[in-house]
Structures are given as C-alpha cells and as structure tokens.
Design a protein around this motif. Structure first.
Motif, short mmCIF file in Angstrom:
data_model
loop_
_atom_site.label_atom_id
_atom_site.label_comp_id
_atom_site.label_asym_id
_atom_site.label_seq_id
_atom_site.Cartn_x
_atom_site.Cartn_y
_atom_site.Cartn_z
N PRO A 12 49.87 42.04 32.87
CA PRO A 12 50.21 43.46 32.94
C PRO A 12 51.49 43.71 33.75
O PRO A 12 52.19 44.67 33.54
N GLU A 13 51.78 42.83 34.70
CA GLU A 13 52.98 42.99 35.50
C GLU A 13 53.35 41.64 36.09
O GLU A 13 52.51 40.89 36.55
N ILE A 14 54.65 41.34 36.06
CA ILE A 14 55.12 40.08 36.61
C ILE A 14 56.56 40.28 37.06
O ILE A 14 57.30 41.06 36.48
N GLY A 15 56.95 39.64 38.14
CA GLY A 15 58.30 39.80 38.66
C GLY A 15 58.83 38.51 39.23
O GLY A 15 58.06 37.61 39.59
N GLY A 71 58.68 52.15 39.16
CA GLY A 71 57.65 51.13 39.01
C GLY A 71 57.20 51.01 37.56
O GLY A 71 57.64 51.77 36.69
N THR A 72 56.30 50.07 37.32
CA THR A 72 55.82 49.81 35.97
C THR A 72 55.14 51.03 35.38
O THR A 72 55.33 51.35 34.21
N ASP A 73 54.34 51.73 36.20
CA ASP A 73 53.63 52.90 35.69
C ASP A 73 54.62 53.97 35.25
O ASP A 73 54.41 54.66 34.24
N LEU A 121 56.05 52.99 31.84
CA LEU A 121 55.09 53.26 30.77
C LEU A 121 55.02 54.75 30.45
O LEU A 121 54.93 55.15 29.28
N ASN A 148 49.47 37.55 28.48
CA ASN A 148 50.08 38.88 28.49
C ASN A 148 49.77 39.56 29.82
O ASN A 148 48.91 40.43 29.92
#
Length: 526
Positions: A6-9, A37-39, A42, A4
């Motif tokens: 936290p971030e993947i691209g 962005g991811t943040d 979320l 899992n």
C-alpha cells in the motif's frame, strides 16, 4: 517488488509491470501526486480522474485552456496570433497550484497546513515576475492575484525568518537571486485594491526589509548601499532594494502611516549613493566609500552587478526616473544614453561568462533576454523625446519574440518575458509596479479585447498600426482625447475603449507638458 504494498518509499526502489502482449486493449495508467502524503494523492486521483477516460480528460483540459486563453481576443496575422497566445499560455503556467483537493499543503516549515479561503500557490520566481507577470494578474485575474498574495503571506507566517518569498518552490525557499521583491508584488496588489489583509501584508513587507543577515541588509541600512567588498553584486542589490523600499513607502503613505513612510522614502533614494558623478553611471563602491578600480562599464561579470552591466543597470530606478535623469546629466544626456544603449555594439567577450545573457537576447547593448532591462524601452516617456519608445518597442517585439524554433530570445523565467510581450502588445507597460500608472508605449495589433472582470472588457483599437505606422499621433480614452504619457489602473479596471491613431511619423508635440509626464518620486507634479 513482488507484492502490491500500500505504501513504500526509498531512493533505491525499482518497480516493473508485466502485461499480456497479446491483449490489444489500450493500457490506461493513472498517476496522482501529493506533497502531503499517500492519502492526499489518492484523494486527488479520486476527485480528478476517477471513472474518466483519457479522451475525457484531454477534452476537459482542452476546454479549460480555451476558457483561460479566451480572456483576450485579438486580430492579427497567423504569426502574431501564435506568438501572442503562446505568450499568454506561458503566463499561466507558473506560479502553480500547490495543494491537495482538500486544501492541505506542505508549508515552508515542512509541516502540513490547511488553506482556508484561498488557493495555495508555489513557484514564486519574484526577481523575474514582479516586473510584469504579477501586474498582469492584477489586471486580468484579480482572484488569482489575491490567492498568490495570500500564499506569500502564509509563507511569511511559516518562515523562521519571518520573510516573504525570495524564490519559493514546493515548500522550500531557494534564496535565488536578489532583492525582496515579494514586497513589490504585495504592494502592487494593495494599490490595485486586491482584497488582502493589509495589516498583515505591511508587517510582512517591513519584516522582509529589515532581516539584517539577509543579503547585506545590515550594510545597506548602515551605509545606504551594499558595498562591493562585502557582496560582489552590491550595486545591483542596492538598486533593487531601493525600488522595493519605495513600494513600502507608497503602501505606508496610502494607509496614513506618514512618519514611517518617510523612513522608506529616504531608503528609496539610496540609489543615489552608488552613482559616480564623474562617470554618471552606477558603479561598484566599497565599504570605505572608495570606488572599485579598475571598473568596466560593459562587463557583465565581476563589476558589482548580477546578470547585467553598468550600462543596463544604471537605468534601473523605476521609482524615480526624474532623479535618475539628473544623476545622468539631465534630459539631453539621458536621451543620448538611451539612444547609445540601443545602437552601440556589445562584443561577446563582455557577457560570455554570464548566465542568462546571450547574443540572441542583445540589441545593441540593451539586454532584452534578461529581466533587469525590460523597463528601459519605456524610459523615453519621461524625456523630451517620448516617441523613441514607440520605435524601439516594436523593433524588440519583431526581432526577439518570434514564431519559430528558439524564437524567444531568452529565458522566459516563469512567464515574465511573455508578460512583457502581452503588456507591450496592448500598448502600455507597468514600469513601476506599486504605482497606479502604466506607461504608454505603442500598440502592436489592430484590435484587442481584454477581459478585465466579469462582464468588463477593455477594447484596444489601432486600426492603422503596422511596422511602418508604429508612431502614435493621438490617443482617445472612451472617445475623449487623452494627452498623457501613461494610463492608470482606474482608467482600465472597469473596461472601456482605448483608441490609438497611428502614423508613419512621430507626433513630437505629444506628452511634452509636465502634467502629462509619468510619476517620479522627485521633481514631478503627481
């Protein structure tokens, strides 16, 4: 992917999820998006969906849409109501909000910006939407219009070209279609009193019109038209630049900048440079001043126009309809030209290779399925036979906006087709955005109540209206007789009552006096 992360691209990422098929508990998946962005994604998820069930989100969404659609209340049959509210819904999809809950967004320069005191929007399909969608916002949602104009001004500031949007999409400039029509959107907002930075807006408008390397602006400024041998769509571009220049002329004049306004007034007359006096049509013209030969008035491809033909585009001079009539030979010839446009036959061979022009959107030779012709049914208002607009507008609404599968006769183009319907159902239309006038057509429904501000409502009454009773006998504004062929923004912005007395036969004495005719740049009393 077995962990899992936290971030993947990446472009070749594949993910899958396994669930216990014996577990009958409903599966709920929450997805969040962000252009930052991811943040940001979320934060959006936390603010918009945390601790909320699917049913709660559905209920909240339903309530939000009901609130938005409640801005207009109508009477009519079920088909009319379905068509109207579907159209109103379409006008509220784009432009769309483009920022995170904390106000951050990715700009046209692909860096992260913070929106301060405005909501950032994207999807500005302005070649389509300047005509009616943005003017509709100026009437029914001024705050949304303010945010959109501020988004355009932010685009201008971030642009390496220092240009307003042409076709802005998710932090990118698509450069789709022609003209610099954001100038029209900004000018119309200023004209309607929308609270934007006028100095910055004017700077942005002028910068966009003088970007020499964009779509032959250098040729346009030098010759007074865009030559066909330099650009295959030169005649369309010339007509649309001339209108946009008029909006800047109006803005400069309203701000007291009369010397510079005169420059743009002259540019607004550039449409005259491509009217062939022998044909009395707009024609493709080369750099040396010669006309394109051979030339076909009906063909929509390869004749100097984009997604249209000479018959339709020759009527695109919304800023100077009186001048247009003179180019076409005067009132009698102009009326005859309009009559022919709606009644002649345009064979498929003349548009079969042209994107966005299809048979279901064609009435005679009038192309309602594409935007450049949307103002044409209203042009009778400037002539000696204004009642003919009342006939054709209802024909178009009945034939080309239907409550059925494929009931919309063309590409809705981010709400423009639907905005045309909403305005036309109200009985008026912004033929020339940037002016204060809406041209009276004919109401479509017996009653409408339009919210035009907090606690302010415009009631539109036409109790006898029908397919048979489509003609206006008389008009009253707030109980007083109203004789003009247009109504102004000031008449509408604070609400009131607009009453139409309808008949099965036209009132041929109405709107015959010069002072009752709509605005025109030349030969008018306004």
């Amino acid at each position: 992917m077995s962990e899992n992360f936290p971030e993947i691209g990446g472009r070749k990422i594949v993910s899958y999820f396994e669930f216990d098929e014996d577990d009958t508990t409903p599966l709920v998946i929450k997805v969040a998006l962000s252009a930052v962005g991811t943040d940001g994604a979320l934060k959006n998820l936390e603010a918009e969906a945390k601790d909320k069930t699917f049913e709660q989100i559905v209920e909240a969404t339903y309530a939000k849409w009901n609130k938005e659609l409640d801005i207009i209340d109508i009477e009519g049959n079920e088909d009319q109501k379905t068509m109207f509210y579907t159209s109103l819904y379409h006008t509220m999809i784009n432009p769309s909000v483009y920022m995170d809950v904390d106000g951050r967004y990715r700009g046209i320069d692909h860096t992260i910006h913070q929106a301060t005191n405005f909501t950032n929007y994207t999807i500005f399909s302005v070649w389509d939407t300047y005509r009616a969608l943005h003017p509709l916002f100026n009437l029914i949602n001024r705050e949304r219009s303010r945010d959109m104009v501020n988004s355009m001004l932010a685009h201008y500031e971030q642009s390496v070209h220092k240009a307003l949007p042409v076709w802005s999409h998710m932090g990118n400039e698509n450069w789709c279609m022609i003209g610099y029509h954001s100038a029209s959107v900004v000018a119309d907002a200023i004209n309607k009193g929308i609270a934007v930075d006028k100095e910055k807006a004017l700077q942005a408008m002028k910068s966009s019109t003088n970007l020499s390397y964009y779509d032959n602006i250098a040729n346009y400024k030098q010759l007074g038209y865009v030559p066909f041998d330099k650009n295959g769509n030169g005649s369309s571009i010339t007509l649309e630049y001339a209108y946009d220049d008029w909006t800047i002329y109006q803005t400069l004049k309203s701000l007291g900048e009369n010397d510079e306004a005169e420059i743009y007034r002259k540019r607004a007359l550039n449409y005259q440079n491509i009217f062939d006096p022998t044909l009395q049509f707009v024609r493709a013209k080369n750099s040396d001043g010669s006309w394109k030969v051979p030339f076909d008035l009906l063909h929509t491809h390869g004749e100097g126009f984009i997604e249209g033909n000479a018959w339709n585009y020759s009527s695109y001079v919304p800023q100077d309809v009186n001048g247009l009539m003179q180019c076409m030979g005067g009132d009698k010839q102009f009326v005859s030209r309009l009559d022919s446009l709606f009644t002649m036959h345009l064979p498929d061979e003349f548009f079969m290779d042209t994107e966005d022009v299809t048979r279901e959107g064609v009435l005679g030779n009038y192309v309602h399925g594409n935007e450049p012709s949307h103002h044409i049914p209203y042009l009778y208002a400037w002539t000696s036979q204004p009642w003919k607009s009342q006939y054709w507008i209802r024909e178009i609404m009945n034939r080309m906006h239907l409550n059925s599968i494929d009931g919309l006769c063309g590409n809705d183009d981010c709400g423009q087709m639907s905005a045309w319907y909403i305005f036309s159902a109200m009985g008026f239309y912004p033929v020339c955005p940037g002016s204060e006038q809406y041209i009276l057509g004919t109401p479509y429904l017996p009653y409408m109540k339009v919210k035009v501000g907090e606690g302010k409502y415009l009631e539109i009454k036409a109790p006898r209206v029908s397919d048979k009773n489509r003609y206006i006998s008389a008009v009253k504004l707030n109980g007083k007789p109203y004789t003009k062929g247009y109504i102004t923004y000031d008449d509408l912005k604070n609400g009131g009552t607009l009453t139409f007395e309808m008949s099965s036969t036209p009132n041929k004495k109405r709107v015959q006096q010069p002072e009752d005719k709509p605005y025109s740049l030349t030969s008018n009393l306004n």
